[in-house]
Design a protein around this motif. Structure first.
Motif, PDB file in Angstrom:
ATOM      1  N   THR A 219      54.864  43.618  87.608  1.00 15.75           N
ATOM      2  CA  THR A 219      55.757  44.357  86.719  1.00 15.75           C
ATOM      3  C   THR A 219      56.659  45.276  87.537  1.00 15.75           C
ATOM      4  N   HIS A 220      57.635  45.874  86.864  1.00 14.10           N
ATOM      5  CA  HIS A 220      58.572  46.748  87.560  1.00 14.10           C
ATOM      6  C   HIS A 220      57.867  47.994  88.078  1.00 14.10           C
ATOM      7  N   GLY A 221      57.068  48.623  87.209  1.00 16.38           N
ATOM      8  CA  GLY A 221      56.409  49.857  87.597  1.00 16.38           C
ATOM      9  C   GLY A 221      57.309  51.063  87.410  1.00 16.38           C
ATOM     10  N   SER A 222      56.704  52.233  87.419  1.00 16.64           N
ATOM     11  CA  SER A 222      57.444  53.462  87.171  1.00 16.64           C
ATOM     12  C   SER A 222      56.595  54.652  87.588  1.00 16.64           C
ATOM     13  N   SER A 223      57.247  55.794  87.744  1.00 18.16           N
ATOM     14  CA  SER A 223      56.493  57.028  87.987  1.00 18.16           C
ATOM     15  C   SER A 223      55.742  57.459  86.727  1.00 18.16           C
ATOM     16  N   ASP A 224      56.160  56.911  85.578  1.00 15.94           N
ATOM     17  CA  ASP A 224      55.460  57.145  84.314  1.00 15.94           C
ATOM     18  C   ASP A 224      54.143  56.367  84.341  1.00 15.94           C
ATOM     19  N   ARG A 225      53.034  57.054  84.289  1.00 11.05           N
ATOM     20  CA  ARG A 225      51.729  56.404  84.425  1.00 11.05           C
ATOM     21  C   ARG A 225      51.481  55.356  83.346  1.00 11.05           C
ATOM     22  N   ARG A 226      52.184  55.449  82.236  1.00 13.23           N
ATOM     23  CA  ARG A 226      52.009  54.461  81.173  1.00 13.23           C
ATOM     24  C   ARG A 226      52.320  53.050  81.641  1.00 13.23           C
ATOM     25  N   SER A 227      53.228  52.920  82.605  1.00 13.92           N
ATOM     26  CA  SER A 227      53.578  51.579  83.085  1.00 13.92           C
ATOM     27  C   SER A 227      52.403  50.930  83.815  1.00 13.92           C
ATOM     28  N   TRP A 228      51.675  51.748  84.606  1.00 11.55           N
ATOM     29  CA  TRP A 228      50.497  51.225  85.311  1.00 11.55           C
ATOM     30  C   TRP A 228      49.378  50.894  84.328  1.00 11.55           C
ATOM     31  N   LEU A 229      49.179  51.751  83.357  1.00 10.21           N
ATOM     32  CA  LEU A 229      48.146  51.496  82.348  1.00 10.21           C
ATOM     33  C   LEU A 229      48.479  50.253  81.532  1.00 10.21           C
ATOM     34  N   ALA A 230      49.773  50.038  81.249  1.00 12.80           N
ATOM     35  CA  ALA A 230      50.178  48.848  80.506  1.00 12.80           C
ATOM     36  C   ALA A 230      49.845  47.587  81.295  1.00 12.80           C
ATOM     37  N   LEU A 231      50.067  47.619  82.615  1.00 12.10           N
ATOM     38  CA  LEU A 231      49.729  46.467  83.448  1.00 12.10           C
ATOM     39  C   LEU A 231      48.223  46.221  83.448  1.00 12.10           C
ATOM     40  N   GLN A 232      47.450  47.283  83.567  1.00 10.32           N
ATOM     41  CA  GLN A 232      45.994  47.124  83.579  1.00 10.32           C
ATOM     42  C   GLN A 232      45.492  46.554  82.256  1.00 10.32           C
ATOM     43  N   ASN A 233      46.121  46.956  81.151  1.00 10.23           N
ATOM     44  CA  ASN A 233      45.750  46.395  79.855  1.00 10.23           C
ATOM     45  C   ASN A 233      46.049  44.903  79.795  1.00 10.23           C
ATOM     46  N   LEU A 234      47.195  44.511  80.362  1.00 11.02           N
ATOM     47  CA  LEU A 234      47.551  43.087  80.397  1.00 11.02           C
ATOM     48  C   LEU A 234      46.551  42.298  81.230  1.00 11.02           C
ATOM     49  N   VAL A 235      46.167  42.846  82.368  1.00 12.05           N
ATOM     50  CA  VAL A 235      45.195  42.169  83.233  1.00 12.05           C
ATOM     51  C   VAL A 235      43.866  42.001  82.502  1.00 12.05           C
ATOM     52  N   THR A 236      43.447  43.030  81.788  1.00 12.45           N
ATOM     53  CA  THR A 236      42.196  42.960  81.038  1.00 12.45           C
ATOM     54  C   THR A 236      42.248  41.874  79.976  1.00 12.45           C
ATOM     55  N   VAL A 237      43.348  41.823  79.233  1.00 10.40           N
ATOM     56  CA  VAL A 237      43.497  40.782  78.203  1.00 10.40           C
ATOM     57  C   VAL A 237      43.522  39.399  78.841  1.00 10.40           C
ATOM     58  N   ALA A 238      44.252  39.264  79.952  1.00  6.39           N
ATOM     59  CA  ALA A 238      44.357  37.965  80.622  1.00  6.39           C
ATOM     60  C   ALA A 238      42.998  37.482  81.119  1.00  6.39           C
ATOM     61  N   ARG A 239      42.212  38.385  81.673  1.00  5.22           N
ATOM     62  CA  ARG A 239      40.879  38.002  82.158  1.00  5.22           C
ATOM     63  C   ARG A 239      39.982  37.534  81.024  1.00  5.22           C
ATOM     64  N   SER A 240      40.182  38.118  79.840  1.00  8.43           N
ATOM     65  CA  SER A 240      39.359  37.719  78.692  1.00  8.43           C
ATOM     66  C   SER A 240      39.766  36.367  78.136  1.00  8.43           C
ATOM     67  N   GLN A 241      40.977  35.909  78.504  1.00  6.14           N
ATOM     68  CA  GLN A 241      41.497  34.662  77.949  1.00  6.14           C
ATOM     69  C   GLN A 241      41.478  33.506  78.941  1.00  6.14           C
ATOM     70  N   SER A 242      41.046  33.754  80.174  1.00  6.54           N
ATOM     71  CA  SER A 242      41.158  32.719  81.206  1.00  6.54           C
ATOM     72  C   SER A 242      40.042  32.838  82.228  1.00  6.54           C
ATOM     73  N   ASP A 243      39.759  31.730  82.913  1.00  8.94           N
ATOM     74  CA  ASP A 243      38.783  31.777  83.996  1.00  8.94           C
ATOM     75  C   ASP A 243      39.464  31.911  85.363  1.00  8.94           C
ATOM     76  N   LEU A 244      40.778  32.182  85.354  1.00 10.30           N
ATOM     77  CA  LEU A 244      41.481  32.442  86.606  1.00 10.30           C
ATOM     78  C   LEU A 244      41.047  33.789  87.175  1.00 10.30           C
ATOM     79  N   TYR A 245      41.174  33.933  88.483  1.00 19.37           N
ATOM     80  CA  TYR A 245      40.953  35.208  89.151  1.00 19.37           C
ATOM     81  C   TYR A 245      42.263  35.977  89.019  1.00 19.37           C
ATOM     82  N   ILE A 246      42.287  37.088  88.288  1.00 19.33           N
ATOM     83  CA  ILE A 246      43.541  37.719  87.880  1.00 19.33           C
ATOM     84  C   ILE A 246      43.601  39.193  88.287  1.00 19.33           C
TER      85      ILE A 246
END
Length: 245
Positions: A10-37
C-alpha cells in the motif's frame, strides 16, 4: 508447507490508520487463503519497502518458498506503481542475493502483479456502490461524482474518466482540475438537486475527511452526500487473491 507467498503493498502514510488498515487486510487475507501472506508500505514506515520485502523474503525462504507474488494495492497507475515499487523490488532482489546466499539454492522469484485497479470487476463494483445510495424518484435531477486523486501526467486520468462514464457519473480530482468544487457548480447550474460523491480511494483517511469538509459549504444549496470508499476489506482481499492464483 505453503506453496507460494503474497506480499501486499500500500501507499502508507504518517497517519497510523494506514498501517492498521494494511494489517487488517493481511488478517482477512490469511483467513481466506493458505498462501503465506504479509504486506508493506511505500511511505510512513521506519523501514523502506525494499527492507520490508527483504524481511518477508527471508521468512518465506526458511520455510521452503521461493516465489513471492507482489500485489500493489493501488487503484490507479501512477509513479508509485510504474516506477517506485519496481525500483524497491529490484533493490530487495539485489540485496538478498548477497545477504542470504545460503537460503537461495535457486534464485528467488519476485512476481510483481498488475495493480488492484486493473481488476475487471472494478467498474461493476463502482456502479453497484452508487446504485445502493440512489433514490429511484427524480433520477433526472440526481448527479454523481467519482472523486479520484488525479495526476498531471498526460493521459493518466483517462482511466478515471472511463470509470466515471461507466458509473453514469462525472469525474473530479483532488490534485488537478476539474476539482470537486468545479463539478458541483456545474451540476447545480444544470438544475441538479442531489449530488452523490464517491471517493475513489482504497481506504478512509485524511483525504476523504478533507473531501467531506469541501462538501459542507454546499449543504444549504443542494442535497449532497459523500459515500464510503467503494471496496470493503473482504472485496479487496477477494480481488487480491484472484490476482495471486
Amino acid at each position: 508447507m505453503k506453496a507460494a507467498a503474497l506480499f501486499l503493498v500500500t501507499h502508507g502514510s504518517s497517519d497510523r490508520r494506514s498501517w492498521l488498515a494494511l494489517q487488517n487486510l493481511v488478517t482477512v487475507a490469511r483467513s481466506q487463503s493458505d498462501l503465506y501472506i504479509s504486506g508493506g508500505c511505500l511511505e510512513g514506515q521506519e523501514l523502506s519497502l525494499s527492507q520490508q520485502l527483504e524481511r518477508f523474503a527471508t521468512e518465506v525462504l526458511q520455510v521452503g518458498i521461493s516465489e513471492i507474488a507482489i500485489l500493489p494495492l493501488f487503484l490507479l497507475e501512477g509513479v508509485h506503481v510504474s516506477n517506485d515499487i519496481p525500483e524497491q523490488v529490484a533493490i530487495a532482489e539485489s540485496n538478498l542475493q548477497t545477504t542470504v546466499p545460503d537460503l537461495l539454492p535457486n534464485k528467488l522469484i519476485f512476481r510483481t502483479m498488475a495493480h488492484l485497479g486493473k481488476a475487471s470487476q472494478i467498474p461493476s463494483l463502482l456502479l453497484h456502490h452508487f446504485e445502493k445510495y440512489t433514490e429511484q424518484s427524480n433520477l433526472e435531477k440526481q448527479g454523481r461524482i467519482l472523486m479520484a486523486h488525479g495526476s498531471r501526467r498526460a493521459g493518466a486520468n483517462q482511466v478515471v474518466e472511463e470509470l466515471a462514464k461507466q458509473s453514469q457519473a462525472i469525474a473530479a480530482y483532488w490534485g488537478v482540475e476539474p476539482k470537486i468544487e468545479t463539478q458541483i457548480e456545474n451540476l447545480i447550474s444544470q438544475g441538479t438537486n442531489k449530488v452523490t460523491v464517491l471517493p475513489y480511494f482504497l481506504t478512509e483517511g485524511g483525504i476523504t475527511e478533507a473531501i467531506a469538509n469541501k462538501l459542507k459549504p454546499y449543504s444549504d444549496r443542494i442535497q449532497i452526500q459523500q459515500l464510503p470508499v467503494p471496496l470493503s476489506n473482504v472485496q479487496i482481499v477477494d480481488l487480491a487473491l484472484k490476482f495471486a492464483v
